[in-house]
Design a protein around this motif. Sequence first.
Motif, PDB file in Angstrom:
ATOM      1  N   PHE A 128       0.812  -1.373  -0.028  1.00 22.63           N
ATOM      2  CA  PHE A 128      -0.029   0.017  -0.027  1.00 22.63           C
ATOM      3  C   PHE A 128       0.833   1.218   0.199  1.00 22.63           C
ATOM      4  N   GLU A 129       0.601   2.337  -0.815  1.00 21.16           N
ATOM      5  CA  GLU A 129       1.170   3.349  -0.905  1.00 21.16           C
ATOM      6  C   GLU A 129       0.005   4.533  -0.695  1.00 21.16           C
ATOM      7  N   PHE A 130       0.092   5.259   0.253  1.00 16.80           N
ATOM      8  CA  PHE A 130      -0.940   6.277   0.293  1.00 16.80           C
ATOM      9  C   PHE A 130      -0.592   7.591   1.221  1.00 16.80           C
ATOM     10  N   THR A 131      -1.215   8.761   1.095  1.00 12.65           N
ATOM     11  CA  THR A 131      -1.182   9.796   1.769  1.00 12.65           C
ATOM     12  C   THR A 131      -2.152  10.070   2.519  1.00 12.65           C
ATOM     13  N   PHE A 132      -1.955  10.832   3.598  1.00 14.59           N
ATOM     14  CA  PHE A 132      -2.875  11.330   4.803  1.00 14.59           C
ATOM     15  C   PHE A 132      -3.144  12.488   4.258  1.00 14.59           C
ATOM     16  N   TYR A 133      -4.545  12.985   4.590  1.00 14.55           N
ATOM     17  CA  TYR A 133      -5.182  14.332   4.351  1.00 14.55           C
ATOM     18  C   TYR A 133      -5.972  14.513   5.745  1.00 14.55           C
ATOM     19  N   PRO A 134      -5.356  14.625   6.807  1.00 16.15           N
ATOM     20  CA  PRO A 134      -5.862  14.914   8.202  1.00 16.15           C
ATOM     21  C   PRO A 134      -6.986  15.724   8.436  1.00 16.15           C
TER      22      PRO A 134
END
Length: 295
Positions: A128-134
Amino acid sequence: MKNIFLLVFVSIMFSCKNETKQQALVIDNPVLKKVNTIQKDTSQYRTDFDLTGFYVGSFQAANYDNVHKKNGSYHNKINISIDDVKNDSMYGHSIVAGNSRPFRGTIDHKTLFAIVSEPGDDKYDGIFEFTFYPEKKKIKGIWIADNQKLAVPKRRYSLNKKEYEYNPDLNLSFEAEYEYNLALYDSQDDEGGEMEAVNPEIISKLNASKQLLTNQDIENLNKGELEVLRNLIYARHGYSFKNRKMRYFFDSQIEWYIPVSTDIRNKLTDLEKKNIELIKRYEQHAERYYDYFGR
């Protein structure tokens, strides 16, 4: 008087020297230096956001060319659970299509970009590759299968952070004169095949997690309705369906459904267990019952 003044002066001077000496010892103490260094190093990992929790949404095929040919699923509902973040290390598990897999990897706290890997000893494992957008309580990314010969070797996802809590009141919602169409493609497992349409208005009048069902309650239901009624119990407990018919139904039709576990047997109430037994008896002879009592 002079002796008293001299004594006070000497005491003050000794105290100042002792304090200076203690400060020097603190600065030169290698243990304290190490502690201070660790605190300084780890401070860069601090964040105002709690990244842990459930991130839920559609797990979609990135390329649709060979999905149907290989009898794959275009999309499933996935739950990416971030269980812990320690410094730049991240730990969690994925729950999708009746499969729960642990993962671990790293996160860049400046960009909030993470790369995590499943163990690799299951044919559906991957990275898995992902970016957080809190601020938006979201993650977005891709998944790449270890086995590139799978029907779907790459998927995309944009998931919302959600909280799960068992709620026996959850049920089907429906619009007037609308029926869920459960005529599905054959499943990869042995429980596939098509099923009859389900009338949500009829099902929504029953709740097998709150009321003790009777023969009269369910004898007029077709096989599809019986199956949905029973599996609604499992869905309320967050069961991740391996059966493709039920997975397609709950993944795509039921907004409140969140897959959180592949085994919820110890979560079932006594009432739910009794209702499951009753519904299963009618499912086994559904055609005969429905032909006799059918609407």
